[in-house]
Structure formats: C-alpha cells, structure tokens
Write a protein that holds these residues in place. Structure first.
Motif, PDB file in Angstrom:
ATOM      1  N   TYR A  13       0.837  -1.202   0.000  1.00 44.74           N
ATOM      2  CA  TYR A  13       0.000   0.000   0.000  1.00 44.74           C
ATOM      3  C   TYR A  13       0.871   1.249   0.000  1.00 44.74           C
ATOM      4  O   TYR A  13       0.589   2.218  -0.725  1.00 44.74           O
ATOM      5  CB  TYR A  13      -0.914  -0.018   1.226  1.00 44.74           C
ATOM      6  CG  TYR A  13      -1.816   1.177   1.324  1.00 44.74           C
ATOM      7  CD1 TYR A  13      -3.023   1.219   0.634  1.00 44.74           C
ATOM      8  CD2 TYR A  13      -1.459   2.281   2.112  1.00 44.74           C
ATOM      9  CE1 TYR A  13      -3.856   2.323   0.714  1.00 44.74           C
ATOM     10  CE2 TYR A  13      -2.281   3.383   2.196  1.00 44.74           C
ATOM     11  CZ  TYR A  13      -3.481   3.402   1.502  1.00 44.74           C
ATOM     12  OH  TYR A  13      -4.287   4.504   1.580  1.00 44.74           O
ATOM     13  N   ILE A  14       1.926   1.246   0.815  1.00 38.15           N
ATOM     14  CA  ILE A  14       2.837   2.393   0.870  1.00 38.15           C
ATOM     15  C   ILE A  14       3.432   2.657  -0.509  1.00 38.15           C
ATOM     16  O   ILE A  14       3.474   3.800  -0.984  1.00 38.15           O
ATOM     17  CB  ILE A  14       3.950   2.141   1.907  1.00 38.15           C
ATOM     18  CG1 ILE A  14       3.369   2.166   3.321  1.00 38.15           C
ATOM     19  CG2 ILE A  14       5.059   3.176   1.771  1.00 38.15           C
ATOM     20  CD1 ILE A  14       4.342   1.720   4.396  1.00 38.15           C
ATOM     21  N   LYS A  17       0.872   4.200  -2.898  1.00 37.06           N
ATOM     22  CA  LYS A  17       0.561   5.587  -2.584  1.00 37.06           C
ATOM     23  C   LYS A  17       1.741   6.514  -2.851  1.00 37.06           C
ATOM     24  O   LYS A  17       1.553   7.674  -3.246  1.00 37.06           O
ATOM     25  CB  LYS A  17       0.109   5.704  -1.119  1.00 37.06           C
ATOM     26  CG  LYS A  17      -1.262   5.089  -0.870  1.00 37.06           C
ATOM     27  CD  LYS A  17      -2.300   5.715  -1.777  1.00 37.06           C
ATOM     28  CE  LYS A  17      -3.659   5.106  -1.626  1.00 37.06           C
ATOM     29  NZ  LYS A  17      -4.658   5.698  -2.539  1.00 37.06           N
ATOM     30  N   GLU A  20       1.666   7.516  -6.320  1.00 41.88           N
ATOM     31  CA  GLU A  20       0.632   8.521  -6.594  1.00 41.88           C
ATOM     32  C   GLU A  20       0.997   9.883  -6.028  1.00 41.88           C
ATOM     33  O   GLU A  20       0.264  10.858  -6.232  1.00 41.88           O
ATOM     34  CB  GLU A  20      -0.699   8.073  -5.989  1.00 41.88           C
ATOM     35  CG  GLU A  20      -1.252   6.792  -6.605  1.00 41.88           C
ATOM     36  CD  GLU A  20      -2.496   6.294  -5.874  1.00 41.88           C
ATOM     37  OE1 GLU A  20      -2.942   6.989  -4.926  1.00 41.88           O
ATOM     38  OE2 GLU A  20      -3.016   5.230  -6.248  1.00 41.88           O
ATOM     39  N   THR A  22       1.258  10.538  -2.726  1.00 39.66           N
ATOM     40  CA  THR A  22       0.548  10.757  -1.467  1.00 39.66           C
ATOM     41  C   THR A  22       1.532  11.073  -0.343  1.00 39.66           C
ATOM     42  O   THR A  22       2.610  10.478  -0.254  1.00 39.66           O
ATOM     43  CB  THR A  22      -0.271   9.506  -1.087  1.00 39.66           C
ATOM     44  OG1 THR A  22      -1.143   9.176  -2.176  1.00 39.66           O
ATOM     45  CG2 THR A  22      -1.100   9.754   0.161  1.00 39.66           C
ATOM     46  N   TYR A  24       3.253  11.328   3.407  1.00 32.73           N
ATOM     47  CA  TYR A  24       3.442  10.336   4.461  1.00 32.73           C
ATOM     48  C   TYR A  24       2.296  10.363   5.476  1.00 32.73           C
ATOM     49  O   TYR A  24       1.841   9.317   5.945  1.00 32.73           O
ATOM     50  CB  TYR A  24       4.758  10.582   5.201  1.00 32.73           C
ATOM     51  CG  TYR A  24       6.004  10.297   4.408  1.00 32.73           C
ATOM     52  CD1 TYR A  24       5.960   9.555   3.228  1.00 32.73           C
ATOM     53  CD2 TYR A  24       7.240  10.771   4.823  1.00 32.73           C
ATOM     54  CE1 TYR A  24       7.103   9.300   2.497  1.00 32.73           C
ATOM     55  CE2 TYR A  24       8.392  10.521   4.105  1.00 32.73           C
ATOM     56  CZ  TYR A  24       8.324   9.786   2.939  1.00 32.73           C
ATOM     57  OH  TYR A  24       9.459   9.535   2.223  1.00 32.73           O
ATOM     58  N   GLU A  26      -0.841  11.151   5.163  1.00 34.98           N
ATOM     59  CA  GLU A  26      -2.067  10.525   4.682  1.00 34.98           C
ATOM     60  C   GLU A  26      -1.926   9.006   4.639  1.00 34.98           C
ATOM     61  O   GLU A  26      -2.854   8.269   4.981  1.00 34.98           O
ATOM     62  CB  GLU A  26      -2.410  11.058   3.286  1.00 34.98           C
ATOM     63  CG  GLU A  26      -3.637  10.417   2.646  1.00 34.98           C
ATOM     64  CD  GLU A  26      -4.920  10.635   3.433  1.00 34.98           C
ATOM     65  OE1 GLU A  26      -5.881   9.879   3.198  1.00 34.98           O
ATOM     66  OE2 GLU A  26      -4.959  11.541   4.286  1.00 34.98           O
ATOM     67  N   ILE A  27      -0.760   8.517   4.210  1.00 31.61           N
ATOM     68  CA  ILE A  27      -0.508   7.077   4.215  1.00 31.61           C
ATOM     69  C   ILE A  27      -0.605   6.537   5.638  1.00 31.61           C
ATOM     70  O   ILE A  27      -1.230   5.498   5.886  1.00 31.61           O
ATOM     71  CB  ILE A  27       0.872   6.767   3.614  1.00 31.61           C
ATOM     72  CG1 ILE A  27       0.932   7.194   2.140  1.00 31.61           C
ATOM     73  CG2 ILE A  27       1.198   5.281   3.748  1.00 31.61           C
ATOM     74  CD1 ILE A  27       2.304   7.052   1.513  1.00 31.61           C
ATOM     75  N   ARG A  30      -4.257   6.251   6.860  1.00 27.30           N
ATOM     76  CA  ARG A  30      -4.988   5.111   6.304  1.00 27.30           C
ATOM     77  C   ARG A  30      -4.536   3.792   6.914  1.00 27.30           C
ATOM     78  O   ARG A  30      -5.322   2.857   7.043  1.00 27.30           O
ATOM     79  CB  ARG A  30      -4.823   5.070   4.786  1.00 27.30           C
ATOM     80  CG  ARG A  30      -5.555   6.170   4.054  1.00 27.30           C
ATOM     81  CD  ARG A  30      -7.048   6.056   4.222  1.00 27.30           C
ATOM     82  NE  ARG A  30      -7.558   4.787   3.710  1.00 27.30           N
ATOM     83  CZ  ARG A  30      -8.785   4.341   3.928  1.00 27.30           C
ATOM     84  NH1 ARG A  30      -9.625   5.040   4.658  1.00 27.30           N
ATOM     85  NH2 ARG A  30      -9.172   3.176   3.424  1.00 27.30           N
TER      86      ARG A  30
END
Length: 268
Positions: A13-14, A17, A20, A22, A24, A26-27, A30
């Motif tokens: 997932y990291i 993201k 994309e 994203t 840190y 926000e990661i 989630r």
C-alpha cells in the motif's frame, strides 16, 4: 496511534501511494500508524522514488533474524491452532485483511475484524486484540468503535472477567449486505429528486433518473437475495413463519434491514 509492525500488504500500500505522490501523513492515517513509522520505513528502504515493498519486507525480516533475544510474535495463539499450520493461518489473515481494506475499512479495523472472524470463539477482549495484533490499546479502541458503529461487531460483558469482549456474529455479512442495500435506497431517492429538479427531459435529469432506476433495481435484488439466503438457512418448519421482504426493498419491513447499522458502507 500504534507503532505496530508493517505487514507485506502495508508495504505494498505504501509503495502504491508513494507512486501517486501521497504524503506520508495521509498514508499513515490510512494504515493507522504514526507518520514517523512511514517516513522511517521509506527512508531506510531507498526513499520515496526507490522504495520497493518486496525488498523492504526482505530487509525487515533479515534485521529481525540478526537481533538476538527477540521473541517472534506467534502467528497463532497457543491452544487455538487445532493442528493448523500457523504460517498458513497468518497468510490467510493477511489476505483477508487486505481484501477488507479494499472495501473501505481502515487497515486497523480490517485487522481487528479479520482476527475476530478467524478466531474459533469469535469473541476477544480489547486486551486480547491488543496483545495478538501487537498494537496500542488506543488503536484497538478506535477500530472496534468504528466496527461497532457500522454493525460488524457487538460488545458483550464477560461474566467471568468483568470486562467487555467484542463479538462477531455468524450473520455479520448478511447484515452488512442489507445495510449496503439501504444505502443504495437512499442514493436512489436522492437521484430521483435530482432528476425532477433538473427536469427528466434534460440530459442531466435523464441521467439521474436512469441512475435512480438502476439503484432501485439493485436494491430489490440485494434485499431479495439476502432474504432468500436467510430463509434457506432456517429449519424447514420455521420457514413459513418469517415474513418475506417482498417489494419492501429494505425499508424496514423485516428484522434484517431494521437491524442494519445507521452508518453502513455503500456497495462498491
């Protein structure tokens, strides 16, 4: 938020993201982890542009093997394996967690729900969840609150230990399914109102009218499928005593939709 250990799914997932762009923070939100855990994980494994989840997982395993005196977290609890392969159980739990997260649940809520669902008793206290997931009590508390609000679990009092334990019922998925049907019904009503507001003869109004008709149709099918499943699981002598939902389409006509959570997840 828990320090916790990152799983292979977390690392995948990291990586996704990071690709994309994203942040840190926000990661971390989630995954229900501290931002420092994410930044440390990325920086020690090549940085944002060179981070590779498989290599990061291998590097973490190698570091763990080099640390003397550390006791690995057991994949399955003693006395509850029933002869099962602990590694196979762990892989199953990781796979279920990843799939649940894709439905919109947070990573921590997915882990809690998976652990309860794969436990033979389906009943664990907050302390047991904290110990088995190796996370902080605060993270478990937030996860179970979210799951309880959505109707995925309930709490009951343990009479022997005078503390609450969290329970996953056998019909948890049918109740989640019916809750999703109710959300579709609300969306259909909103789309139908929008169609009249914009004018059903206009392109935008016709689009919303088509949307409302589709959601109405989907809602009927979902509710009838759930009712059919429920009836098929009842003893033969009891089937005639339960009223069917018929054309009520999840509007509280039977005990199923009426017991659905107030804040359900919408169907994907």
């Amino acid at each position: 938020m828990p320090a916790g250990r990152l799983t292979h799914q977390d690392r995948q997932y990291i990586a996704a993201k990071l690709a994309e762009g994203t942040a840190y923070a926000e990661i971390a939100r989630r995954l229900a982890k501290p931002t420092s855990t994410i930044s440390r994980e990325v920086n020690r494994n090549g940085g944002p542009r060179r981070y590779r989840p498989d290599l990061a997982q291998q590097a973490t395993a190698a570091r763990a093997r080099r640390r003397p005196g550390r006791t690995p977290v057991p994949a399955a609890e003693a006395g509850s394996t029933h002869g099962r392969d602990p590694q196979a159980v762990r892989r199953l739990q990781e796979r279920l967690t990843a799939m649940m997260a894709q439905t919109g649940l947070s990573s921590m809520a997915s882990r809690v729900l998976t652990r309860l669902f794969t436990d033979d008793t389906a009943k664990l206290t907050a302390a047991e969840l904290t110990s088995r997931l190796q996370v902080s009590p605060a993270s478990v508390s937030k996860a179970v609150a979210d799951l309880e609000r959505q109707g995925f679990l309930r709490r009951e009092r343990d009479p022997h230990r005078r503390r609450d334990r969290y329970v996953v019922d056998d019909d948890v998925w049918i109740r989640a399914w019916l809750a999703s049907a109710r959300m579709n019904l609300l969306l259909a009503e909103t789309a139908r109102h929008g169609a009249h507001t914009l004018g059903t003869q206009t392109p935008a109004g016709a689009r919303l009218r088509e949307t409302s008709e589709f959601l109405d149709h989907l809602n009927r099918d979902m509710t009838q499928a759930a009712e059919h499943w429920r009836r098929s699981r009842q003893p033969t002598g009891a089937r005639g005593s339960t009223p069917g939902s018929g054309s009520r389409t999840g509007q509280g006509g039977d005990a199923g939709p009426g017991s659905a959570p107030d804040a359900p997840m919408a169907a994907n």
